[in-house]
Scaffold this motif. Structure first.
Motif, short mmCIF file in Angstrom:
data_model
loop_
_atom_site.label_atom_id
_atom_site.label_comp_id
_atom_site.label_asym_id
_atom_site.label_seq_id
_atom_site.Cartn_x
_atom_site.Cartn_y
_atom_site.Cartn_z
N THR A 55 0.98 -1.50 0.09
CA THR A 55 -0.07 0.00 0.18
C THR A 55 0.95 1.52 -0.11
O THR A 55 1.91 1.19 -0.31
CB THR A 55 -0.84 -0.44 1.61
N ASP A 56 0.26 2.77 0.03
CA ASP A 56 0.66 3.63 -0.20
C ASP A 56 1.01 4.29 1.49
O ASP A 56 0.97 3.18 2.39
CB ASP A 56 -0.39 4.70 -0.07
N THR A 57 2.57 4.90 1.38
CA THR A 57 2.68 5.28 2.85
C THR A 57 1.65 6.17 3.81
O THR A 57 1.61 5.81 4.25
CB THR A 57 4.46 5.91 2.72
N ILE A 112 -3.39 -2.22 -2.83
CA ILE A 112 -4.52 -1.87 -2.15
C ILE A 112 -4.02 -0.48 -1.79
O ILE A 112 -3.35 -0.39 -0.93
CB ILE A 112 -5.29 -2.18 -0.95
N ALA A 113 -4.11 0.84 -2.67
CA ALA A 113 -3.43 1.92 -2.39
C ALA A 113 -4.57 3.24 -2.94
O ALA A 113 -3.74 3.91 -3.36
CB ALA A 113 -1.96 1.57 -2.90
N GLY A 114 -5.80 3.56 -2.94
CA GLY A 114 -5.93 3.89 -4.12
C GLY A 114 -6.29 4.20 -5.10
O GLY A 114 -5.62 4.92 -5.74
N MET A 115 -6.03 2.73 -5.67
CA MET A 115 -4.85 2.94 -6.65
C MET A 115 -6.25 2.97 -7.74
O MET A 115 -7.00 2.15 -7.62
CB MET A 115 -4.19 1.85 -6.95
N SER A 116 -6.31 3.73 -8.58
CA SER A 116 -7.20 3.72 -10.15
C SER A 116 -7.01 2.88 -11.32
O SER A 116 -6.33 2.52 -11.18
CB SER A 116 -6.83 5.63 -10.48
N ILE A 117 -8.28 2.74 -11.37
CA ILE A 117 -8.77 1.41 -12.52
C ILE A 117 -8.57 2.62 -13.50
O ILE A 117 -9.26 2.72 -14.13
CB ILE A 117 -9.91 0.61 -12.30
N GLU A 120 -4.33 2.26 -19.06
CA GLU A 120 -2.95 1.64 -18.61
C GLU A 120 -2.39 0.55 -17.70
O GLU A 120 -2.13 -0.47 -18.00
CB GLU A 120 -2.06 2.95 -17.87
N ARG A 121 -2.93 0.91 -16.45
CA ARG A 121 -2.95 -0.51 -15.25
C ARG A 121 -3.72 -1.42 -16.05
O ARG A 121 -2.63 -2.97 -15.27
CB ARG A 121 -3.13 0.61 -14.53
N GLN A 122 -4.23 -1.34 -16.38
CA GLN A 122 -5.29 -2.66 -16.34
C GLN A 122 -4.58 -3.85 -17.82
O GLN A 122 -4.35 -4.62 -18.02
CB GLN A 122 -6.68 -2.50 -17.16
N VAL A 160 3.63 16.46 -8.34
CA VAL A 160 2.61 15.54 -8.43
C VAL A 160 3.16 14.27 -7.42
O VAL A 160 4.31 14.28 -7.20
CB VAL A 160 2.38 15.74 -9.97
N LYS A 161 2.75 13.19 -6.93
CA LYS A 161 3.11 12.44 -6.74
C LYS A 161 3.41 11.09 -7.80
O LYS A 161 2.92 11.17 -8.52
CB LYS A 161 1.96 11.68 -5.93
N THR A 162 4.20 10.55 -7.76
CA THR A 162 5.41 9.71 -9.05
C THR A 162 4.31 8.86 -9.42
O THR A 162 3.76 8.35 -8.29
CB THR A 162 6.74 9.64 -8.11
N THR A 164 1.41 8.45 -10.10
CA THR A 164 -0.05 8.34 -9.89
C THR A 164 -1.37 9.47 -11.29
O THR A 164 0.07 9.73 -12.26
CB THR A 164 -0.75 9.55 -8.67
N GLU A 165 -2.25 9.01 -11.34
CA GLU A 165 -2.98 9.36 -11.75
C GLU A 165 -3.07 11.26 -11.70
O GLU A 165 -3.47 11.81 -12.79
CB GLU A 165 -4.85 9.07 -11.16
N GLY A 166 -2.59 11.46 -11.04
CA GLY A 166 -2.76 13.26 -10.84
C GLY A 166 -1.25 13.22 -11.73
O GLY A 166 -2.36 14.25 -12.34
N ASP A 204 -4.16 16.55 -7.24
CA ASP A 204 -4.49 14.69 -6.25
C ASP A 204 -5.92 14.34 -6.21
O ASP A 204 -6.23 15.25 -6.75
CB ASP A 204 -3.83 15.53 -4.59
N ASP A 205 -5.95 13.78 -5.65
CA ASP A 205 -7.29 12.78 -5.91
C ASP A 205 -8.09 13.68 -5.11
O ASP A 205 -7.31 14.02 -3.83
CB ASP A 205 -7.05 11.43 -5.40
N TYR A 206 -9.39 13.86 -5.50
CA TYR A 206 -10.10 15.10 -5.13
C TYR A 206 -10.49 14.62 -3.02
O TYR A 206 -11.04 15.38 -2.18
CB TYR A 206 -11.92 15.14 -5.32
N1 GLN Z 1 -5.81 8.08 -7.12
C1 GLN Z 1 -4.35 7.68 -7.58
C2 GLN Z 1 -4.13 6.73 -8.55
O1 GLN Z 1 -3.93 5.87 -8.75
C3 GLN Z 1 -3.06 7.69 -6.71
C4 GLN Z 1 -3.31 6.98 -5.66
C5 GLN Z 1 -1.85 7.09 -4.75
O2 GLN Z 1 -1.71 7.86 -4.45
N2 GLN Z 1 -2.12 6.41 -3.56
O3 GLN Z 1 -2.84 6.79 -10.30
#
Ligand code: GLN
Length: 490
Positions: A55-57, A112-117, A120-122, A160-162, A164-166, A204-206
């Motif tokens: 998961t994310d930190t 599991i990390a608030g990971m967007s579907i 690309e990832r699929q 942004v965070k490396t 991510t969708e953001g 970032d995610d809302y």
């Molecule tokens: N939902 C975003 C993504 O999947 C960010 C997830 C996160 O930063 N943990 O890219």
């Protein structure tokens, strides 16, 4: 505050490390590793099995630490689902990008990390049913009244965070609006960059922005959210299909029983309490203590192996055999000639691909630091031996002492005296270098600091506390070493 804490195993479980440490050492020494790569995929259900979940930190309210424990929507969900479906989870809090990489290299069974579907990832991961609808939004510093839309970003920098969708969203519009994008590994760094004024905005995610703003992170949102993807639980494509199915089944059960709703409510209408500097120290004392313990453990193990390496290769270096000198020189130049950070990444992310089995974070960390410090120790040992006047060897030999006895009785005792200050120096360096292991998710002191300020946004105070802890420990230990030096090296 939240009540939904579940006992999770920490990222650095100490049960496995020694065996994989030995396996990795064996590999480095050229001894073939026994046992081929055991495929993670076994037919059948999930019942009774333990799955490692990355998961994310920090991605509050989905995952973050509260009093040193990992909590959040994702954590509660995955624990409730595991309980419902009869399997166990071991959570590894790695960071978002690191978790995805760990999944790809089968270091973890799922993420599991608030990971967007996303599409690309699929291509590389298999996702569960979506469990939360999200979307990207822009935020700026509270006191910034100059940026109220994308068009105000011209010539500015956006954090942004490396991975991510953001980040993907920011990259997709940066040319159109003429801004630069800088990516950080951790949420806290990204937010701090905006608060420090180096970046003007963050994407970032809302729900995460909303939660952070409510907790007083000093930001505000200025645009509407962009339609975005939903969050899903991911496994590697074609791997652990039973785990994904169990997740879906468990999720459906939780939604039906109302527990899903409970978990959401628990976190989505929470705020943060303010506190004094002293309570910052006391509240987080368990986390600091755990971090310090792991810092000292990694230091002690690394120095132990480094000393062995240093003695062996140090003697190789002063040997009359050109092959031995060559081996030692090669070793030293490799580990002195590459950054510790690269070595840490290599042993944690690279080595598993070479040996076909996961390397736990303590093993990777100790390998990195002992091989690195060992290179410097080699030079210390060599220098120490060589700095003893050659006349002493000649004198002892002419008095009839053999080479071995001369070394043992005359040269080494003097060399040790000469080497001691450099050893103490190296010990301090290695202790400080353990902080680099935070990047591979080793839960030492610096990592704990990142975890703490990622939630409470009190970056300066937390870093000051941690710096003071390092300083105190290093001062005490060097004092102790000096006393021992005076006592034994007279
Ligand atoms: N939902 C975003 C993504 O999947 C960010 C997830 C996160 O930063 N943990 O890219």
């Amino acid at each position: 505050m939240h009540s939904g804490k579940r006992a999770l195993k920490g990222p650095a479980s100490l049960a496995v490390p020694l065996t994989s440490l030995l396996a990795a050492l064996a590999l480095l020494l050229g001894i073939p590793a026994s046992g081929a790569f055991a495929a993670t995929q076994e037919p059948g259900g999930v019942e009774g099995k333990t799955y490692t979940i990355g998961t994310d930190t920090t991605f509050a309210p989905f995952e973050f630490r509260e009093n040193g424990e990992l909590v959040g929507i994702d954590m509660d969900l995955v624990n409730a689902i595991a309980e419902d479906q009869g399997f166990d989870v071991e959570i590894r809090s790695l960071g978002f990008d690191a978790a995805l990489q760990a999944l790809q290299s089968n270091q973890v069974d799922g993420v599991i990390a608030g990971m967007s579907i996303t599409e690309e990832r699929q291509k590389v991961f298999d996702f569960s049913d979506p469990y939360f609808e999200s979307g990207i939004q822009m935020a700026v510093a509270e006191n910034n009244n100059d940026v109220s839309g994308y068009e105000d970003l011209e010539g500015k920098r956006v954090a942004v965070k490396t991975g991510t969708e953001g980040q993907a969203f920011a990259e997709s519009i940066k040319d159109q609006y003429g801004f630069d994008v800088i990516a950080f590994a951790q949420s806290a760094q990204m937010y701090d960059d905006v608060k420090a004024g180096s970046s003007v905005a963050v994407f970032d995610d809302y729900p995460v922005l909303a939660y952070g703003i409510k907790s007083g992170n000093g930001l505000k949102t200025v645009t509407d959210k962009e339609a975005g993807s939903s969050y899903g639980f991911a496994v590697n494509a074609g791997t652990n299909p039973e785990l994904r199915e169990a997740f879906n089944a468990g999720l459906a059960n939780l939604q039906e029983s109302g527990e899903y709703e409970e978990i959401m409510d628990r976190y989505l209408d929470a705020g943060a309490a303010d506190s004094s500097f002293w309570s910052l120290v006391t509240d987080n004392a368990p986390a600091f203590a755990k971090g310090l313990g792991l810092t000292l453990l990694a230091t002690a193990l690394s120095l132990f192996f480094a000393l062995i390496l240093g003695v062996i290769f140090g003697f190789f270096k002063v040997s009359s055999k050109v092959v031995l000198r060559g081996i030692a020189t090669t070793y030293v130049s490799i580990f002195r000639g590459t950054p510790v950070l690269v070595q840490a990444f290599f042993f944690y992310f690279g080595l598993p691909q070479l040996i076909g089995q996961p390397v736990d974070v303590l093993t990777a960390g100790v390998l990195t630091l002992s091989l690195n410090a060992g290179a410097y120790m080699t030079e210390i040992v060599r220098g120490g031996i060589q700095s003893v006047d050659p006349g002493q060897m000649e004198a002892a030999r002419s008095l009839g002492l053999g080479y071995g006895k001369t070394m043992q009785k005359v040269i080494i005792p003097q060399a040790i005296k000469i080497m001691t200050p450099s050893f103490i120096n190296q010990f301090v360096i290695t202790l400080k270098d353990t902080s680099l292991l935070a990047v591979i998710g080793f839960a030492e002191l610096t990592y704990q600091a990142q975890q703490i300020y990622a939630v409470n946004f009190r970056t300066a105070e937390v870093l000051l506390i941690v710096a003071a802890l390092y300083f105190i420990v290093i001062t005490l230990l060097t004092k102790l070493a000096d006393v021992l030096d005076k006592r034994f090296n007279k």
